[in-house]
Design an enzyme around this catalytic site. Structure first.
Site, PDB file in Angstrom:
ATOM      1  N   HIS A 111       0.830  -1.194   0.000  1.00 22.35           N
ATOM      2  CA  HIS A 111       0.000   0.000   0.000  1.00 22.35           C
ATOM      3  C   HIS A 111       0.875   1.260   0.000  1.00 22.35           C
ATOM      4  O   HIS A 111       0.686   2.161  -0.825  1.00 22.35           O
ATOM      5  CB  HIS A 111      -0.911  -0.027   1.242  1.00 22.35           C
ATOM      6  CG  HIS A 111      -1.807   1.156   1.396  1.00 22.35           C
ATOM      7  ND1 HIS A 111      -3.152   1.110   1.100  1.00 22.35           N
ATOM      8  CD2 HIS A 111      -1.569   2.417   1.829  1.00 22.35           C
ATOM      9  CE1 HIS A 111      -3.694   2.286   1.340  1.00 22.35           C
ATOM     10  NE2 HIS A 111      -2.750   3.105   1.794  1.00 22.35           N
ATOM     11  N   GLU A 112       1.844   1.324   0.914  1.00 25.21           N
ATOM     12  CA  GLU A 112       2.707   2.507   0.987  1.00 25.21           C
ATOM     13  C   GLU A 112       3.629   2.617  -0.227  1.00 25.21           C
ATOM     14  O   GLU A 112       3.914   3.720  -0.697  1.00 25.21           O
ATOM     15  CB  GLU A 112       3.516   2.488   2.285  1.00 25.21           C
ATOM     16  CG  GLU A 112       2.672   2.543   3.554  1.00 25.21           C
ATOM     17  CD  GLU A 112       1.710   3.725   3.588  1.00 25.21           C
ATOM     18  OE1 GLU A 112       2.015   4.777   2.986  1.00 25.21           O
ATOM     19  OE2 GLU A 112       0.648   3.602   4.233  1.00 25.21           O
TER      20      GLU A 112
END
Length: 449
Positions: A111-112
């Protein structure tokens, strides 16, 4: 550093909703190289999690995360600061917070990293109101900005409820059990998974970065895969991969048809299978071609990579296979290895049916030694047991504390089947095997007669 939407860092003088020109550059071979450094506070286990999380990008897109050498622009991944990061490439040492407590999951890491590639949260894309309803009555006034619509480039691809970039339906809720995001038209559609990249996540990366790759993600419990055009002839000069990632357990792959141009050492067209998400992992099956059916394959984890390559000449019908998830078992082609029951030396789980297939090269035999063995002792071994198949010859079943003698195959394969019932569980077994050349065995045998 200010934070928006729970994890997006806002840099002074730069808009978090206007990230033009912030893509990572392509190299001459079409690869998008993203250098990174990792905090020294991460353990070997954490570093391996980063490795496997990053390798999914490499397997399915043209993006490759590489340890920084002397690059000016790089991701500085820190073990403090929660789970946070900037949108796109901001230049210099770019902070990415992935704390040891709370962020050490594949989907959160991805996600990051997806933020760093230039992607916003899925539920804030410009057309989100066509797909979800934001329940502002369940959100504190100071938190409503976390749901602001962004001026996004949606790349002509569908809204993805299953994106690793989507919030779950209760994020920022002030009323337990009351959602903040409700899907349309079906409010029961699951959203907000953190298992890993979705099929559309992969498609969006490839479209944003104009990746020229043939890559397929298969992320259900079970499914099918075929070569292009199957059962008609596959194209020339193909190079495709299929990453199978089941939600849990181990991947089991079974071929139902196989017809690939035969050539010496399979130098023309071939299939390879890797025990992990990229080509850096050990081979479960080396270059294979022709028309012989491939034996069932079981990976050691929930990820397996299939590679198919063809040259510019003769083609065949290709292949068709199905995959599923199994709790245990394995496929072994390496010259020597240890094999254990699940959980060994602790008690194995109930209701197991584990199949371990050991296959030696042509001209070799498998020599198996069971070093430790303890199961529930039942009448005729009907409860828990280990059975060893040498071709059509059955050894066992064995149970209790039986001392199993060393077994050498008469062909190239031994198949171990370990089963348990619902009642008593013991520590199971630990075995090891080696491959031995058949002619050496013949010589040793004849020299003692």
């Amino acid at each position: 550093m200010a934070v928006k939407e729970g994890d997006i860092l806002i840099r002074t003088g730069r808009s978090a909703i206007n990230c033009k020109g912030c893509l990572w550059p392509k190299s001459s071979d079409g690869t998008v190289i993203v250098p990174y450094t990792l905090s020294s506070n991460y353990s070997d286990w954490h570093r391996n999690l980063f490795k496997t999380s990053m390798e999914e990008f490499e397997a399915l897109t043209c993006v490759k995360f590489v340890p920084r050498t002397a690059e000016n622009d790089f991701l500085n991944i820190s073990s403090s600061g929660g789970c946070t990061g900037y949108i796109g490439r901001v230049g210099g040492s770019q902070y990415v917070g992935l704390g040891i407590n709370g962020c050490m999951f594949r989907g959160i890491i991805q996600h990051e990293l997806d933020h760093a590639l230039g992607f916003y949260h899925e539920h804030t894309r410009s057309d989100r109101d066509d797909y979800v309803t934001i329940m502002f009555e369940n959100i504190l006034p100071n938190d409503t900005s976390n749901f602001d619509i962004q001026k996004t480039n949606n790349l002509g691809l569908a809204y993805d409820y299953g994106s690793v970039m989507h919030y779950n339906k209760y994020t920022f809720t002030i009323n337990p059990g009351k959602p903040t995001i409700v899907p349309k038209p079906d409010p029961n559609v699951p959203i907000g998974q953190r298992d890993g990249l979705s099929v559309l996540d992969v498609a969006k990366i490839n479209r944003l970065y104009q990746c020229n790759v043939c890559a397929n993600l298969l992320n259900n419990n079970a499914g099918n895969l075929t070569s292009d055009n199957y059962p008609s002839a596959y194209p020339n000069n193909a190079n495709c991969v299929w990453l199978i990632r089941t939600p849990s357990n181990q991947v089991a792959l079974k071929f139902v048809a196989f017809d690939v141009e035969s050539s010496p050492n399979c130098i023309s067209d071939y299939i390879k299978i890797y025990d992990g998400p990229t080509k850096t992992y050990p081979l479960l099956l080396d270059r294979t071609c022709g028309s012989g059916l491939i034996p069932p394959i079981i990976a050691s984890t929930s990820q397996l990579l299939v590679e198919f390559s063809s040259d510019g000449s003769v083609t065949g019908a290709g292949f068709s296979a199905s995959y599923s998830s199994v709790r245990c078992g394995g496929t072994f082609f390496t010259p020597d290895r240890n094999i254990t029951s699940p959980g060994y030396p602790n008690a194995y789980p109930p209701n197991l049916n584990c199949v371990y297939t050991i296959t030696a090269p042509v001209g070799n035999r498998v020599s198996l030694t069971v070093n430790d063995f303890q199961t529930e002792n039942g009448y005729f071994c009907f409860s828990d047991s280990l059975k060893i198949m040498d071709g059509s010859r059955e050894k066992g079943p064995f149970c209790g504390n039986y001392m199993i003698p060393t077994i050498t195959s008469t062909g190239t394969t031994l198949v171990l089947t370990f089963v348990s019932d619902v009642t008593v569980q013991m520590r199971g077994f630990q075995a090891s095997y080696i491959f031995s050349e058949y002619y050496s065995l013949l010589y040793i045998s004849s020299s003692h007669t």
